[in-house]
Design an enzyme around this catalytic site. Structure first.
Site, short mmCIF file in Angstrom:
data_model
loop_
_atom_site.label_atom_id
_atom_site.label_comp_id
_atom_site.label_asym_id
_atom_site.label_seq_id
_atom_site.Cartn_x
_atom_site.Cartn_y
_atom_site.Cartn_z
CG HIS A 382 -25.70 24.08 -76.61
ND1 HIS A 382 -26.19 23.13 -75.75
CD2 HIS A 382 -26.72 24.37 -77.46
CE1 HIS A 382 -27.43 22.86 -76.05
NE2 HIS A 382 -27.79 23.59 -77.09
CG ASP A 386 -27.93 19.74 -71.95
OD1 ASP A 386 -27.05 19.77 -72.83
OD2 ASP A 386 -28.12 18.77 -71.19
#
Length: 412
Positions: A382, A386
Site C-alpha cells: 500500500h 493505492d
C-alpha cells in the site's frame, strides 16, 4: 599439491548453504567430475562435483551452515599426504568459528591431525558451528561446558545433541519448561529457515493489504474444455494457472505500477514482466519464473510452466530459474483453498492468489443460475499501490478472464 574444496556461489543472492552430505568418505579417492558432496541453499539442493582427482580430506562436517566461498575440505594427491595446517580451518572461520578472527597468514600452527579432538586448554578460543550454536541456544545448552569433537576442537551438532541427551536421561527439561517427553525438536532446513526469514521480513518492511474479488469463469471453463479437445496429444496441457498468467501479464503491461517496487525514496519499474509461479515441494516452497510472460503465447507459457515445475519437484531447479521475478501467482485452489491473504514475495509489490473454481448460485438477468466462480486475492504494498489502482487491476483481470475471446483478441 592439494586442491581446495570451496562452497560455490550458485546465484546472485546466495550467501550460505548447508553441507548436507559428503558422498565420498574421508580418506577415500574420488575422480574428477564425480559427485563429492551435496549442499542445500535457501532455495535448492545441489550436488557438487570434484574439480580434480584426489583423496578426500574433510574439514567441515555434515550439517554445518557455511558461507559462499568457504573452505570445506581438500583433495590430496596421496592418501598419506599430511592435511594442510590448521590455519586452513581458520580460513574457513566464517564456517565453523564463532566470533573468532582469522589468524594471520604468517602464523604456523601444527598440522590438523595433531589437534583433532584435542583439549582446547585454559583460555583458548571456543569454536562452534552455526548449526550447533543455534541448536544449543534454542535448547538452553551451555556451550562453554562442552568439549568439541570436530577438527581443532570445534563443537559440532552431535556434541550439543549428546549434551541434550545426557540432560534428558538425567530427567531435566529440554530448552524450557516443557517435559522432554512432550516435545520433539529438529533444526530447520536451509529452505525452511529462508522462507521463515523472508516472510517475516516481507511483513516487517512493507505495508501489505489484500483485496478480494470473484470471477465468473463459466465461459472460460467451457472455452478451455473445447481447447483441450482439439489440442495435440503431445502439447502441454493448458491449466487455469497458465490462463491467469497470460491475463496477468497483459494487465501488468497496461498497469506497470504493479510491476514496480520501492527502493529507498525511489520507485523502480521493471521493463520486463517475469511472472513467478509458486510451487509447493517437499519441505517448502519455490517460485520459478516465467520470463517475458507478456510476449509468450498461452502454449509457450504452459510449456515453460511444465518444465519449471518438473525441475522444481525433481530437485533439478537452478538458481537462474528462480531469479528475476517481478510479480507472483499462487494457486491455492490447487490444494483445496478458496481464498487466502498471500504474503508478498519482496521486493515485488503485488502477488495474486487464485482459489478453486466452484459451482455457486449467481444472479443473471434477475434469475438465479449456477455459475463457475473463482476467488481472487490480490496482496499489494500500500506504500506504492493505492486501493483504487489495485481495484482497477482486479476489474481488468476479471474482464479478461470472463471473456476468453476478448482476452485472446487483445493479448494473442
Amino acid at each position: 599439491m592439494s586442491h581446495a574444496i570451496i562452497i560455490p556461489k550458485l546465484g546472485l543472492t546466495m550467501e550460505e548453504a548447508t553441507l548436507v552430505r559428503w558422498h565420498i568418505p574421508a580418506g577415500q579417492q574420488v575422480a574428477k567430475g564425480a559427485t563429492l558432496y551435496s549442499i542445500e541453499t535457501d532455495k535448492i539442493s545441489f550436488d557438487v562435483e570434484a574439480e580434480a582427482d584426489g583423496y578426500v580430506d574433510q574439514i567441515v562436517p555434515e550439517g554445518d551452515v557455511v558461507p559462499v566461498g568457504a573452505l570445506v575440505g581438500y583433495l590430496l594427491e596421496r592418501p598419506d599426504e599430511a592435511s594442510p595446517c590448521v590455519s586452513s580451518v581458520a580460513e574457513a572461520a566464517k564456517v565453523v568459528v564463532d566470533n573468532v578472527p582469522v589468524p594471520a597468514a604468517s602464523a604456523a600452527p601444527p598440522p590438523m591431525q595433531a589437534t583433532l579432538g584435542g583439549n582446547m586448554g585454559e583460555g583458548a578460543r571456543r569454536y562452534i558451528s552455526p548449526l550447533a550454536r543455534r541448536i544449543a541456544a534454542s535448547n538452553g545448552i551451555d556451550t562453554g561446558a562442552l568439549t568439541g569433537s570436530g577438527p581443532n576442537g570445534v563443537i559440532l551438532k552431535r556434541d550439543v545433541e549428546r549434551a541434550m541427551a545426557a540432560r534428558n536421561a538425567a530427567g531435566g527439561p529440554i530448552g524450557g519448561d516443557a517435559p522432554s517427553s512432550s516435545v520433539s525438536r529438529r533444526p530447520m532446513t536451509a529452505m525452511r529457515r529462508a522462507i521463515s526469514q523472508r516472510m517475516q521480513q516481507s511483513l516487517n518492511t512493507t505495508a501489505q493489504m489484500t483485496g478480494f474479488g470473484k470471477v465468473d469463469m463459466t465461459e472460460m471453463v467451457q472455452w478451455r474444455s473445447e481447447l483441450l479437445e482439439v489440442m495435440p496429444t503431445d502439447a502441454p496441457r493448458i491449466t487455469y494457472t497458465d490462463i491467469v498468467t497470460k491475463a496477468c501479464a497483459g494487465v501488468l503491461r497496461e498497469m506497470p505500477e504493479l510491476n514496480s517496487y520501492i527502493d529507498g525514496d525511489q520507485i523502480v519499474t521493471w521493463n520486463d514482466i517475469n511472472v513467478g509461479i509458486a510451487v509447493a515441494i517437499d519441505g517448502g516452497l519455490l517460485v520459478p519464473v516465467i520470463r517475458n510472460a507478456d510476449r509468450l503465447s498461452l502454449l509457450e507459457i504452459a510449456a515453460q510452466r511444465v518444465a519449471l515445475i518438473d525441475r522444481a519437484r525433481t530437485g533439478q531447479i537452478t538458481p537462474a530459474d528462480l531469479e528475476g521475478g517481478t510479480f507472483t501467482i499462487s494457486n491455492f485452489g490447487s490444494y483445496g483453498g478458496d481464498f487466502e491473504t498471500p504474503i508478498l514475495n519482496t521486493p515485488q509489490s503485488a502477488l495474486l492468489g487464485i482459489g478453486g473454481i466452484t459451482d455457486e448460485p449467481a444472479v443473471r438477468d434477475k434469475a438465479i443460475v449456477i455459475r463457475a466462480m473463482m476467488m481472487l486475492s490480490l496482496t499489494y504494498d500500500h506504500r506504492l499501490i493505492d486501493g483504487a489502482v489495485a481495484g482497477r487491476f482486479r476489474a481488468r483481470l476479471r474482464a479478461l478472464l470472463e471473456h476468453p475471446s476478448v482476452m485472446l483478441a487483445l493479448l494473442g
